[in-house]
Each structure stands twice: as C-alpha cells, then as structure tokens.
Write a protein that holds these residues in place. Structure first.
Motif, PDB file in Angstrom:
ATOM      1  N   LEU A  23       0.822  -1.205   0.000  1.00 26.03           N
ATOM      2  CA  LEU A  23       0.000   0.000   0.000  1.00 26.03           C
ATOM      3  C   LEU A  23       0.858   1.258   0.000  1.00 26.03           C
ATOM      4  N   LEU A  24       1.932   1.242   0.778  1.00 27.61           N
ATOM      5  CA  LEU A  24       2.794   2.423   0.877  1.00 27.61           C
ATOM      6  C   LEU A  24       3.652   2.637  -0.366  1.00 27.61           C
ATOM      7  N   ALA A  25       3.817   1.610  -1.179  1.00 25.89           N
ATOM      8  CA  ALA A  25       4.646   1.722  -2.382  1.00 25.89           C
ATOM      9  C   ALA A  25       3.993   2.602  -3.444  1.00 25.89           C
ATOM     10  N   ASP A  26       2.689   2.721  -3.390  1.00 28.69           N
ATOM     11  CA  ASP A  26       1.947   3.526  -4.358  1.00 28.69           C
ATOM     12  C   ASP A  26       1.241   4.665  -3.633  1.00 28.69           C
ATOM     13  N   PRO A  27       0.820   5.680  -4.378  1.00 25.73           N
ATOM     14  CA  PRO A  27       0.067   6.766  -3.732  1.00 25.73           C
ATOM     15  C   PRO A  27      -1.187   6.204  -3.046  1.00 25.73           C
ATOM     16  N   LEU A  28      -1.503   6.732  -1.870  1.00 21.82           N
ATOM     17  CA  LEU A  28      -2.686   6.263  -1.148  1.00 21.82           C
ATOM     18  C   LEU A  28      -3.972   6.866  -1.701  1.00 21.82           C
ATOM     19  N   LYS A  29      -3.837   7.999  -2.372  1.00 21.56           N
ATOM     20  CA  LYS A  29      -5.028   8.644  -2.915  1.00 21.56           C
ATOM     21  C   LYS A  29      -4.749   9.097  -4.346  1.00 21.56           C
ATOM     22  N   VAL A  30      -5.642   8.722  -5.257  1.00 23.16           N
ATOM     23  CA  VAL A  30      -5.487   9.077  -6.671  1.00 23.16           C
ATOM     24  C   VAL A  30      -6.821   9.611  -7.171  1.00 23.16           C
ATOM     25  N   THR A  31      -6.772  10.724  -7.867  1.00 24.32           N
ATOM     26  CA  THR A  31      -7.971  11.295  -8.484  1.00 24.32           C
ATOM     27  C   THR A  31      -7.733  11.375  -9.987  1.00 24.32           C
ATOM     28  N   VAL A  32      -8.696  10.862 -10.757  1.00 30.12           N
ATOM     29  CA  VAL A  32      -8.586  10.873 -12.211  1.00 30.12           C
ATOM     30  C   VAL A  32      -9.597  11.876 -12.760  1.00 30.12           C
ATOM     31  N   ASP A  33      -9.079  12.944 -13.324  1.00 29.42           N
ATOM     32  CA  ASP A  33      -9.894  13.979 -13.969  1.00 29.42           C
ATOM     33  C   ASP A  33     -11.084  14.408 -13.126  1.00 29.42           C
ATOM     34  N   GLU A  34     -10.918  14.473 -11.835  1.00 25.26           N
ATOM     35  CA  GLU A  34     -11.966  14.889 -10.905  1.00 25.26           C
ATOM     36  C   GLU A  34     -13.256  14.085 -11.070  1.00 25.26           C
ATOM     37  N   VAL A  35     -13.154  12.902 -11.650  1.00 25.71           N
ATOM     38  CA  VAL A  35     -14.315  12.044 -11.852  1.00 25.71           C
ATOM     39  C   VAL A  35     -14.289  10.881 -10.866  1.00 25.71           C
ATOM     40  N   THR A  37     -12.128   9.053  -7.639  1.00 28.16           N
ATOM     41  CA  THR A  37     -11.084   9.137  -6.619  1.00 28.16           C
ATOM     42  C   THR A  37     -10.951   7.781  -5.944  1.00 28.16           C
ATOM     43  N   MET A  38      -9.736   7.315  -5.850  1.00 26.21           N
ATOM     44  CA  MET A  38      -9.469   6.066  -5.145  1.00 26.21           C
ATOM     45  C   MET A  38      -8.620   6.419  -3.928  1.00 26.21           C
ATOM     46  N   ASP A  39      -9.141   6.132  -2.732  1.00 31.12           N
ATOM     47  CA  ASP A  39      -8.469   6.487  -1.491  1.00 31.12           C
ATOM     48  C   ASP A  39      -8.236   5.224  -0.670  1.00 31.12           C
ATOM     49  N   LEU A  40      -6.986   4.873  -0.482  1.00 32.53           N
ATOM     50  CA  LEU A  40      -6.630   3.646   0.236  1.00 32.53           C
ATOM     51  C   LEU A  40      -6.153   3.909   1.658  1.00 32.53           C
ATOM     52  N   GLN A  41      -6.344   5.118   2.154  1.00 31.49           N
ATOM     53  CA  GLN A  41      -5.874   5.461   3.490  1.00 31.49           C
ATOM     54  C   GLN A  41      -6.559   4.624   4.569  1.00 31.49           C
ATOM     55  N   GLU A  42      -7.847   4.363   4.433  1.00 35.42           N
ATOM     56  CA  GLU A  42      -8.549   3.532   5.416  1.00 35.42           C
ATOM     57  C   GLU A  42      -8.052   2.092   5.374  1.00 35.42           C
ATOM     58  N   ASN A  43      -7.699   1.603   4.183  1.00 36.59           N
ATOM     59  CA  ASN A  43      -7.125   0.259   4.085  1.00 36.59           C
ATOM     60  C   ASN A  43      -5.818   0.189   4.867  1.00 36.59           C
ATOM     61  N   LEU A  44      -4.992   1.215   4.734  1.00 34.89           N
ATOM     62  CA  LEU A  44      -3.728   1.264   5.458  1.00 34.89           C
ATOM     63  C   LEU A  44      -3.984   1.292   6.966  1.00 34.89           C
ATOM     64  N   ARG A  45      -4.908   2.140   7.394  1.00 38.18           N
ATOM     65  CA  ARG A  45      -5.226   2.203   8.832  1.00 38.18           C
ATOM     66  C   ARG A  45      -5.755   0.863   9.334  1.00 38.18           C
ATOM     67  N   GLY A  46      -6.552   0.183   8.520  1.00 44.39           N
ATOM     68  CA  GLY A  46      -7.069  -1.126   8.898  1.00 44.39           C
ATOM     69  C   GLY A  46      -5.961  -2.156   9.067  1.00 44.39           C
ATOM     70  N   ILE A  47      -5.011  -2.168   8.165  1.00 39.70           N
ATOM     71  CA  ILE A  47      -3.885  -3.096   8.266  1.00 39.70           C
ATOM     72  C   ILE A  47      -3.047  -2.768   9.499  1.00 39.70           C
ATOM     73  N   GLU A  48      -2.838  -1.483   9.762  1.00 41.22           N
ATOM     74  CA  GLU A  48      -2.070  -1.098  10.944  1.00 41.22           C
ATOM     75  C   GLU A  48      -2.794  -1.518  12.230  1.00 41.22           C
ATOM     76  N   ARG A  49      -4.125  -1.429  12.242  1.00 40.21           N
ATOM     77  CA  ARG A  49      -4.896  -1.912  13.408  1.00 40.21           C
ATOM     78  C   ARG A  49      -4.734  -3.424  13.563  1.00 40.21           C
ATOM     79  N   GLN A  50      -4.783  -4.146  12.448  1.00 42.02           N
ATOM     80  CA  GLN A  50      -4.610  -5.597  12.501  1.00 42.02           C
ATOM     81  C   GLN A  50      -3.221  -5.969  13.025  1.00 42.02           C
ATOM     82  N   ILE A  51      -2.197  -5.261  12.588  1.00 38.15           N
ATOM     83  CA  ILE A  51      -0.838  -5.513  13.063  1.00 38.15           C
ATOM     84  C   ILE A  51      -0.780  -5.336  14.574  1.00 38.15           C
TER      85      ILE A  51
END
Length: 70
Positions: A23-35, A37-51
């Motif tokens: 997850l950290l190897a790629d941008p956590l948030k990507v927006t394509v032409d303002e149409v 948005t893919m946001d993986l920040q919650e996925n990262l927080r979830g994995i950190e909680r699991q750890i």
C-alpha cells in the motif's frame, strides 16, 4: 524451535507487513480527472490496526494449555 519454524504470530506479522508495504509503495489517494477518486488510506489504517491486534494477542501456538491463563 529451529530456524525453519516460525510462530503463527511471526507469519501473520510478515503477511500484514507485506500488505502494508504494498500500500505504501503507491500513492494512497489518486484522483482521475476529478471524476473518480481512489483512497486507500482507510485500508492502510485497517492493516495497521490488525498488526497491533496481532502483536497484542496470544497466537494459537503460544498457548500454554492453561484455560485460566487467558
């Protein structure tokens, strides 16, 4: 334990650590032409909680057989 045996906790932490690294190897948030948005920040927080949960819990192979101990 010989060098090839690892605890369940060690394996779980390795798998979660690899997922976190991917997850950290790629941008956590990507927006394509303002149409879109893919946001993986919650996925990262979830994995950190699991750890953290894995670090704090008792793994099945660490249980000493005393039902009152946990």
């Amino acid at each position: 334990m010989d060098e090839f045996q690892r605890s369940v906790r060690a394996v779980a932490l390795e798998v979660l650590g690899e997922r976190r690294a991917k997850l950290l190897a790629d941008p956590l948030k990507v927006t394509v032409d303002e149409v879109v948005t893919m946001d993986l920040q919650e996925n990262l927080r979830g994995i950190e909680r699991q750890i953290e949960q894995v670090r704090q819990s008792t793994a099945p192979d660490e249980w000493d057989g005393d039902p009152d101990a946990y």
